[in-house]
Write a protein that holds these residues in place. Structure first.
Motif, PDB file in Angstrom:
ATOM      1  N   GLU A 146       0.845  -1.177   0.000  1.00 54.77           N
ATOM      2  CA  GLU A 146       0.000   0.000   0.000  1.00 54.77           C
ATOM      3  C   GLU A 146       0.878   1.222   0.000  1.00 54.77           C
ATOM      4  O   GLU A 146       1.816   1.326   0.774  1.00 54.77           O
ATOM      5  N   GLU A 147       0.541   2.103  -0.877  1.00 54.02           N
ATOM      6  CA  GLU A 147       1.369   3.277  -0.999  1.00 54.02           C
ATOM      7  C   GLU A 147       0.920   4.326   0.008  1.00 54.02           C
ATOM      8  O   GLU A 147       0.031   5.120  -0.263  1.00 54.02           O
ATOM      9  N   VAL A 148       1.487   4.275   1.187  1.00 51.96           N
ATOM     10  CA  VAL A 148       1.193   5.318   2.155  1.00 51.96           C
ATOM     11  C   VAL A 148       2.491   5.650   2.872  1.00 51.96           C
ATOM     12  O   VAL A 148       3.217   4.760   3.317  1.00 51.96           O
ATOM     13  N   THR A 149       2.813   6.938   2.903  1.00 52.01           N
ATOM     14  CA  THR A 149       4.072   7.320   3.523  1.00 52.01           C
ATOM     15  C   THR A 149       3.808   8.267   4.686  1.00 52.01           C
ATOM     16  O   THR A 149       2.732   8.881   4.787  1.00 52.01           O
ATOM     17  N   LEU A 150       4.809   8.364   5.526  1.00 50.59           N
ATOM     18  CA  LEU A 150       4.721   9.221   6.698  1.00 50.59           C
ATOM     19  C   LEU A 150       4.455  10.680   6.291  1.00 50.59           C
ATOM     20  O   LEU A 150       3.551  11.333   6.818  1.00 50.59           O
ATOM     21  N   SER A 151       5.229  11.157   5.306  1.00 44.78           N
ATOM     22  CA  SER A 151       5.075  12.578   4.949  1.00 44.78           C
ATOM     23  C   SER A 151       3.702  12.838   4.334  1.00 44.78           C
ATOM     24  O   SER A 151       3.128  13.916   4.518  1.00 44.78           O
ATOM     25  N   GLU A 152       3.178  11.830   3.597  1.00 44.50           N
ATOM     26  CA  GLU A 152       1.830  11.968   3.055  1.00 44.50           C
ATOM     27  C   GLU A 152       0.812  12.194   4.175  1.00 44.50           C
ATOM     28  O   GLU A 152      -0.051  13.058   4.101  1.00 44.50           O
ATOM     29  N   GLN A 153       0.938  11.416   5.237  1.00 41.97           N
ATOM     30  CA  GLN A 153      -0.027  11.500   6.327  1.00 41.97           C
ATOM     31  C   GLN A 153       0.150  12.789   7.145  1.00 41.97           C
ATOM     32  O   GLN A 153      -0.816  13.334   7.644  1.00 41.97           O
ATOM     33  N   ILE A 154       1.404  13.243   7.233  1.00 39.35           N
ATOM     34  CA  ILE A 154       1.644  14.526   7.906  1.00 39.35           C
ATOM     35  C   ILE A 154       0.937  15.643   7.134  1.00 39.35           C
ATOM     36  O   ILE A 154       0.230  16.480   7.705  1.00 39.35           O
ATOM     37  N   GLY A 155       1.077  15.607   5.819  1.00 35.86           N
ATOM     38  CA  GLY A 155       0.409  16.581   4.961  1.00 35.86           C
ATOM     39  C   GLY A 155      -1.103  16.516   5.126  1.00 35.86           C
ATOM     40  O   GLY A 155      -1.788  17.544   5.238  1.00 35.86           O
TER      41      GLY A 155
END
Lengths: 184, 243
Positions: free
Chosen positions: B170-179
């Motif tokens: 699954e393409e989910v990254t830490l910085s994505e979620q911070i954003g």
């Protein structure tokens, strides 16, 4: 170099060679002491010696070179040297596959299967394992399928000097003509 | 019944073409003018047998059966006269295949003969060790592509870990979620963590979002309050929020 000395050298080479002894290899082995007598001539001298003295082997022209092979009558004894009872024969499927490759090479697996009308994976594997076939590159077309060819071992196995020595593949016209005759 | 009398071992045949050639020969049929209805009927009987025996080539037989039935159907259709255009016999392709196969089948007999003739002759097979092999380059000299493939296959087999289940990435990254959290906090002064969870479909996203909250907390971008242990987390803007 004297013919007798050359005969001895060739005899030694034939016994030690791991593959059929070719003229080119023979010349490499002789190095500077070039013989001036062609290998074929020395071989025929040797052959007639063997024949006269009733040896258990003879020199066979195979795969573009020469090798020493045993006479057929000693097979029952030679078998004892191997754990399996002599040489294993090829299955009908493997022979069919081999026949197609030898006449149509280089061929892809697909070419073989479209002629045989049956999957030929395991036959190909057997033939590769026994080194009768080898992979020679890939096709240029889409999919870049592997291309198969017969090997030197193939020529040795069937006692052929070259693929050109294979019996001619009958033309479809011949088969048709014959079938028509049968019906008449 | 003729067929009962001629019940033969299906494994004898190298495939559907071999079987067809046999049927043609047995019933003295004309390969030029194959009686499709008759041969299809006979062929199907063998195919049933092949399926019963679970022959590994049963699929090839079934495919041929379909081809035969297709030809049969096309022969039943009335031929539309289409001007001068010559109409091809629906059997032509099959006939060509049979003839081509027959050529190689004949050659196979020759190969079998050559094999039988050469079999009793033995020659010196090079030993696994020979003097040249002391040199490393010599060992590599006779390696064929197939040898390399075999070696690779062998190595990869030992390398493979037993796979009991597979996980889709699954393409989910830490910085994505911070954003993502930044965006939400710009619109809302307070966020409920429990409320966020309802929007997420996978565990991984929950975990990464939680890590994002921890990261933002560390940077003082958010403040987190909890009234008691195991209670909902309330997320609000921190001192450095928006920097």
């Amino acid at each position: 170099m004297e013919i007798n000395e050359l005969k001895q050298i060739v005899e030694a080479l034939l016994i030690a060679t791991p593959e059929p002894l070719t003229e080119a290899r023979f010349n490499t082995c002789l190095g500077d002491s070039s013989s001036r007598i062609p290998l074929g001539e020395v071989i025929s001298e040797l052959s007639s010696d063997y024949e006269k003295s009733d040896r258990a082997f003879f020199i066979k022209e195979v795969a573009g070179g020469y090798q020493i092979v045993t006479n057929a009558q000693f097979e029952p004894f030679i078998k004892g040297l191997f754990s399996k009872s002599g040489k294993l024969r090829l299955s009908q499927a493997a022979l069919e596959t081999l026949a197609i490759v030898s006449y149509k090479q280089p061929v892809t697996r697909n070419d073989i299967e479209s002629i045989r009308g049956v999957s030929s994976d395991s036959s190909l594997r057997t033939l590769l394992d026994r080194k009768l076939l080898e992979i020679r590159g890939r096709e240029d077309g889409p999919g870049r399928a592997l291309l198969y060819r017969t090997s030197t071992e193939f020529l040795q196995y069937f006692g052929l000097n070259s693929v050109k020595d294979l019996p001619r593949l009958r033309e479809v016209e011949d088969i048709l003509a014959e079938d028509q005759d049968e019906l008449v | 019944m003729k067929n009962q009398l001629h019940r033969i071992d299906l494994e004898m045949f190298e495939g559907p073409l071999d079987l067809l050639l046999f049927l043609i020969k047995r019933d003295e049929l004309n390969i030029y003018d194959i009686p499709i209805a008759q041969i299809t009927k006979d062929f199907l009987e063998y195919v049933d047998l092949a399926k019963e025996l679970k022959l590994h080539s049963a699929g090839d037989f079934v495919l041929m059966a379909a081809t035969l039935m297709k030809i049969k159907a096309r022969m039943l259709l009335p031929i539309e006269a289409n001007g001068d255009e010559e109409i091809e016999d629906p059997r032509t392709e099959l006939m060509n295949m049979l003839l081509e196969y027959k050529r190689y089948k004949e050659a196979t007999a020759t190969f079998s003969e050559m094999e039988r003739f050469e079999r009793p002759h033995y020659y010196n097979i090079p030993a696994t060790w020979s003097p040249q092999q002391e040199d490393n380059t010599a060992i590599l000299e006779d390696v064929k592509l197939y040898d390399i493939m075999l070696t690779f296959q062998y190595l990869i087999k030992n390398y493979e870990e037993p796979v009991t289940h597979s996980v889709a990435v699954e393409e989910v990254t830490l910085s994505e979620q911070i954003g993502f959290l930044n965006g939400l906090l710009q619109a809302n002064a307070k966020l409920s963590f429990a409320g966020l969870l309802e929007k997420f479909e996978s565990r991984l996203v929950v975990v990464v979002t939680f890590l994002a909250i921890l990261e933002m907390l560390r940077n003082r971008q958010v403040k987190v309050k909890q009234s008691k242990l195991f209670d909902d987390l309330l997320i609000s803007r921190g001192k450095t929020f928006g920097n």
